[in-house]
Design a protein around this motif. Sequence first.
Motif, PDB file in Angstrom:
ATOM      1  N   ASN A 144       7.014 -68.871  37.166  1.00 59.19           N
ATOM      2  CA  ASN A 144       7.138 -70.331  37.123  1.00 59.19           C
ATOM      3  C   ASN A 144       6.010 -70.971  36.310  1.00 59.19           C
ATOM      4  O   ASN A 144       6.042 -72.174  36.056  1.00 59.19           O
ATOM      5  CB  ASN A 144       7.135 -70.912  38.536  1.00 59.19           C
ATOM      6  CG  ASN A 144       5.863 -70.557  39.293  1.00 59.19           C
ATOM      7  OD1 ASN A 144       5.368 -69.428  39.197  1.00 59.19           O
ATOM      8  ND2 ASN A 144       5.320 -71.489  40.028  1.00 59.19           N
ATOM      9  N   VAL A 145       5.015 -70.175  35.908  1.00 62.02           N
ATOM     10  CA  VAL A 145       3.886 -70.684  35.134  1.00 62.02           C
ATOM     11  C   VAL A 145       4.151 -70.465  33.655  1.00 62.02           C
ATOM     12  O   VAL A 145       4.537 -69.385  33.226  1.00 62.02           O
ATOM     13  CB  VAL A 145       2.569 -69.978  35.535  1.00 62.02           C
ATOM     14  CG1 VAL A 145       1.423 -70.414  34.640  1.00 62.02           C
ATOM     15  CG2 VAL A 145       2.244 -70.248  36.985  1.00 62.02           C
ATOM     16  N   LYS A 146       3.923 -71.508  32.899  1.00 62.76           N
ATOM     17  CA  LYS A 146       4.069 -71.447  31.452  1.00 62.76           C
ATOM     18  C   LYS A 146       2.664 -71.450  30.849  1.00 62.76           C
ATOM     19  O   LYS A 146       1.795 -72.200  31.298  1.00 62.76           O
ATOM     20  CB  LYS A 146       4.858 -72.677  30.990  1.00 62.76           C
ATOM     21  CG  LYS A 146       5.129 -72.755  29.534  1.00 62.76           C
ATOM     22  CD  LYS A 146       5.975 -74.003  29.287  1.00 62.76           C
ATOM     23  CE  LYS A 146       6.394 -74.128  27.870  1.00 62.76           C
ATOM     24  NZ  LYS A 146       7.207 -75.338  27.671  1.00 62.76           N
ATOM     25  N   VAL A 147       2.432 -70.598  29.857  1.00 62.14           N
ATOM     26  CA  VAL A 147       1.164 -70.573  29.139  1.00 62.14           C
ATOM     27  C   VAL A 147       1.414 -71.091  27.728  1.00 62.14           C
ATOM     28  O   VAL A 147       2.299 -70.607  27.034  1.00 62.14           O
ATOM     29  CB  VAL A 147       0.543 -69.158  29.097  1.00 62.14           C
ATOM     30  CG1 VAL A 147      -0.707 -69.140  28.224  1.00 62.14           C
ATOM     31  CG2 VAL A 147       0.207 -68.680  30.505  1.00 62.14           C
ATOM     32  N   VAL A 148       0.640 -72.095  27.351  1.00 65.54           N
ATOM     33  CA  VAL A 148       0.761 -72.707  26.027  1.00 65.54           C
ATOM     34  C   VAL A 148      -0.578 -72.561  25.320  1.00 65.54           C
ATOM     35  O   VAL A 148      -1.618 -72.907  25.879  1.00 65.54           O
ATOM     36  CB  VAL A 148       1.159 -74.191  26.135  1.00 65.54           C
ATOM     37  CG1 VAL A 148       1.173 -74.847  24.768  1.00 65.54           C
ATOM     38  CG2 VAL A 148       2.509 -74.333  26.815  1.00 65.54           C
ATOM     39  N   LYS A 149      -0.538 -72.053  24.103  1.00 66.64           N
ATOM     40  CA  LYS A 149      -1.763 -71.857  23.332  1.00 66.64           C
ATOM     41  C   LYS A 149      -1.839 -72.905  22.232  1.00 66.64           C
ATOM     42  O   LYS A 149      -0.857 -73.175  21.552  1.00 66.64           O
ATOM     43  CB  LYS A 149      -1.781 -70.449  22.750  1.00 66.64           C
ATOM     44  CG  LYS A 149      -1.764 -69.406  23.872  1.00 66.64           C
ATOM     45  CD  LYS A 149      -1.891 -67.996  23.373  1.00 66.64           C
ATOM     46  CE  LYS A 149      -1.814 -67.057  24.556  1.00 66.64           C
ATOM     47  NZ  LYS A 149      -2.835 -66.070  24.582  1.00 66.64           N
ATOM     48  N   VAL A 150      -3.028 -73.507  22.109  1.00 61.74           N
ATOM     49  CA  VAL A 150      -3.274 -74.521  21.089  1.00 61.74           C
ATOM     50  C   VAL A 150      -4.456 -74.052  20.244  1.00 61.74           C
ATOM     51  O   VAL A 150      -5.575 -73.896  20.757  1.00 61.74           O
ATOM     52  CB  VAL A 150      -3.585 -75.896  21.722  1.00 61.74           C
ATOM     53  CG1 VAL A 150      -3.958 -76.909  20.644  1.00 61.74           C
ATOM     54  CG2 VAL A 150      -2.407 -76.393  22.545  1.00 61.74           C
ATOM     55  N   ASN A 151      -4.216 -73.832  18.964  1.00 62.01           N
ATOM     56  CA  ASN A 151      -5.264 -73.424  18.034  1.00 62.01           C
ATOM     57  C   ASN A 151      -6.065 -74.672  17.657  1.00 62.01           C
ATOM     58  O   ASN A 151      -5.542 -75.573  16.996  1.00 62.01           O
ATOM     59  CB  ASN A 151      -4.639 -72.772  16.800  1.00 62.01           C
ATOM     60  CG  ASN A 151      -5.673 -72.223  15.850  1.00 62.01           C
ATOM     61  OD1 ASN A 151      -6.733 -72.802  15.644  1.00 62.01           O
ATOM     62  ND2 ASN A 151      -5.355 -71.087  15.253  1.00 62.01           N
ATOM     63  N   VAL A 152      -7.334 -74.734  18.076  1.00 61.12           N
ATOM     64  CA  VAL A 152      -8.129 -75.942  17.863  1.00 61.12           C
ATOM     65  C   VAL A 152      -8.447 -76.189  16.398  1.00 61.12           C
ATOM     66  O   VAL A 152      -8.674 -77.333  15.995  1.00 61.12           O
ATOM     67  CB  VAL A 152      -9.430 -75.940  18.704  1.00 61.12           C
ATOM     68  CG1 VAL A 152      -9.114 -75.955  20.184  1.00 61.12           C
ATOM     69  CG2 VAL A 152     -10.324 -74.774  18.349  1.00 61.12           C
ATOM     70  N   ASP A 153      -8.468 -75.149  15.581  1.00 59.97           N
ATOM     71  CA  ASP A 153      -8.718 -75.330  14.152  1.00 59.97           C
ATOM     72  C   ASP A 153      -7.536 -76.020  13.475  1.00 59.97           C
ATOM     73  O   ASP A 153      -7.716 -76.778  12.530  1.00 59.97           O
ATOM     74  CB  ASP A 153      -8.989 -73.989  13.468  1.00 59.97           C
ATOM     75  CG  ASP A 153     -10.356 -73.417  13.841  1.00 59.97           C
ATOM     76  OD1 ASP A 153     -11.252 -74.206  14.203  1.00 59.97           O
ATOM     77  OD2 ASP A 153     -10.515 -72.184  13.767  1.00 59.97           O
ATOM     78  N   GLU A 154      -6.341 -75.745  13.955  1.00 61.31           N
ATOM     79  CA  GLU A 154      -5.134 -76.336  13.369  1.00 61.31           C
ATOM     80  C   GLU A 154      -4.749 -77.645  14.046  1.00 61.31           C
ATOM     81  O   GLU A 154      -4.046 -78.463  13.458  1.00 61.31           O
ATOM     82  CB  GLU A 154      -3.974 -75.346  13.476  1.00 61.31           C
ATOM     83  CG  GLU A 154      -4.203 -74.075  12.668  1.00 61.31           C
ATOM     84  CD  GLU A 154      -3.152 -73.016  12.930  1.00 61.31           C
ATOM     85  OE1 GLU A 154      -2.207 -73.257  13.715  1.00 61.31           O
ATOM     86  OE2 GLU A 154      -3.285 -71.925  12.341  1.00 61.31           O
ATOM     87  N   GLU A 155      -5.173 -77.846  15.283  1.00 64.02           N
ATOM     88  CA  GLU A 155      -4.780 -79.023  16.070  1.00 64.02           C
ATOM     89  C   GLU A 155      -6.015 -79.761  16.581  1.00 64.02           C
ATOM     90  O   GLU A 155      -6.214 -79.935  17.784  1.00 64.02           O
ATOM     91  CB  GLU A 155      -3.872 -78.604  17.230  1.00 64.02           C
ATOM     92  CG  GLU A 155      -2.617 -77.880  16.806  1.00 64.02           C
ATOM     93  CD  GLU A 155      -1.695 -78.729  15.937  1.00 64.02           C
ATOM     94  OE1 GLU A 155      -1.702 -79.971  16.065  1.00 64.02           O
ATOM     95  OE2 GLU A 155      -0.962 -78.148  15.126  1.00 64.02           O
TER      96      GLU A 155
ATOM     97  N   THR B 270       1.811 -77.585  19.071  1.00 61.16           N
ATOM     98  CA  THR B 270       1.164 -78.415  18.067  1.00 61.16           C
ATOM     99  C   THR B 270       1.143 -79.843  18.604  1.00 61.16           C
ATOM    100  O   THR B 270       1.721 -80.124  19.657  1.00 61.16           O
ATOM    101  CB  THR B 270       1.951 -78.380  16.746  1.00 61.16           C
ATOM    102  OG1 THR B 270       3.242 -78.962  16.979  1.00 61.16           O
ATOM    103  CG2 THR B 270       2.114 -76.952  16.229  1.00 61.16           C
ATOM    104  N   ALA B 271       0.530 -80.727  17.857  1.00 61.98           N
ATOM    105  CA  ALA B 271       0.520 -82.128  18.265  1.00 61.98           C
ATOM    106  C   ALA B 271       1.948 -82.654  18.395  1.00 61.98           C
ATOM    107  O   ALA B 271       2.245 -83.470  19.266  1.00 61.98           O
ATOM    108  CB  ALA B 271      -0.280 -82.964  17.270  1.00 61.98           C
ATOM    109  N   ALA B 272       2.832 -82.150  17.549  1.00 66.35           N
ATOM    110  CA  ALA B 272       4.219 -82.612  17.568  1.00 66.35           C
ATOM    111  C   ALA B 272       4.998 -82.098  18.778  1.00 66.35           C
ATOM    112  O   ALA B 272       5.946 -82.740  19.229  1.00 66.35           O
ATOM    113  CB  ALA B 272       4.929 -82.187  16.284  1.00 66.35           C
ATOM    114  N   THR B 273       4.604 -80.946  19.325  1.00 70.09           N
ATOM    115  CA  THR B 273       5.366 -80.348  20.424  1.00 70.09           C
ATOM    116  C   THR B 273       4.650 -80.396  21.773  1.00 70.09           C
ATOM    117  O   THR B 273       5.224 -80.002  22.785  1.00 70.09           O
ATOM    118  CB  THR B 273       5.708 -78.873  20.119  1.00 70.09           C
ATOM    119  OG1 THR B 273       4.488 -78.120  20.003  1.00 70.09           O
ATOM    120  CG2 THR B 273       6.517 -78.745  18.839  1.00 70.09           C
ATOM    121  N   PHE B 274       3.395 -80.875  21.797  1.00 68.07           N
ATOM    122  CA  PHE B 274       2.594 -80.830  23.019  1.00 68.07           C
ATOM    123  C   PHE B 274       3.242 -81.592  24.169  1.00 68.07           C
ATOM    124  O   PHE B 274       3.268 -81.107  25.302  1.00 68.07           O
ATOM    125  CB  PHE B 274       1.185 -81.372  22.749  1.00 68.07           C
ATOM    126  CG  PHE B 274       0.212 -81.080  23.849  1.00 68.07           C
ATOM    127  CD1 PHE B 274      -0.445 -79.861  23.898  1.00 68.07           C
ATOM    128  CD2 PHE B 274      -0.064 -82.010  24.837  1.00 68.07           C
ATOM    129  CE1 PHE B 274      -1.346 -79.575  24.910  1.00 68.07           C
ATOM    130  CE2 PHE B 274      -0.968 -81.742  25.849  1.00 68.07           C
ATOM    131  CZ  PHE B 274      -1.609 -80.518  25.881  1.00 68.07           C
TER     132      PHE B 274
END
Length: 107
Positions: free
Chosen positions: A51-62, A8-12
């Motif tokens: 070693n690769v991290k995948v982070v998903k950001v929901n554009v409708d929520e963020e 989220t914006a808070a954890t990005f």
Amino acid sequence: MANVTHATAATFEQEVLGADGPVIVDFWAEWCGPCRQVSPVLDQLAEEHPNVKVVKVNVDEEMSLAMEYQVTGIPAIKLFRDGEIRKEVVGAKPKGALEKDFEGLLD
């Protein structure tokens, strides 16, 4: 899916910008068919490259993150390293094409 998280914006900043190693950020939405197609591909990349991290950001929520990172089409897949975008891909692609796009960046 051990290396896949949601941000989220808070954890990005903590999840992406401050992360060690490469981070693939998937800007997606639930209603997006191509987003659903590429999601398991990104999960596979995370499993095959510990070693690769995948982070998903929901554009409708963020929406603020989507605007900040100039997401104009989804899925928008951005590879970050050391807090900076190193590669950007828009649209669903098969695993081999994504690996080629990210060649040399997943180590």
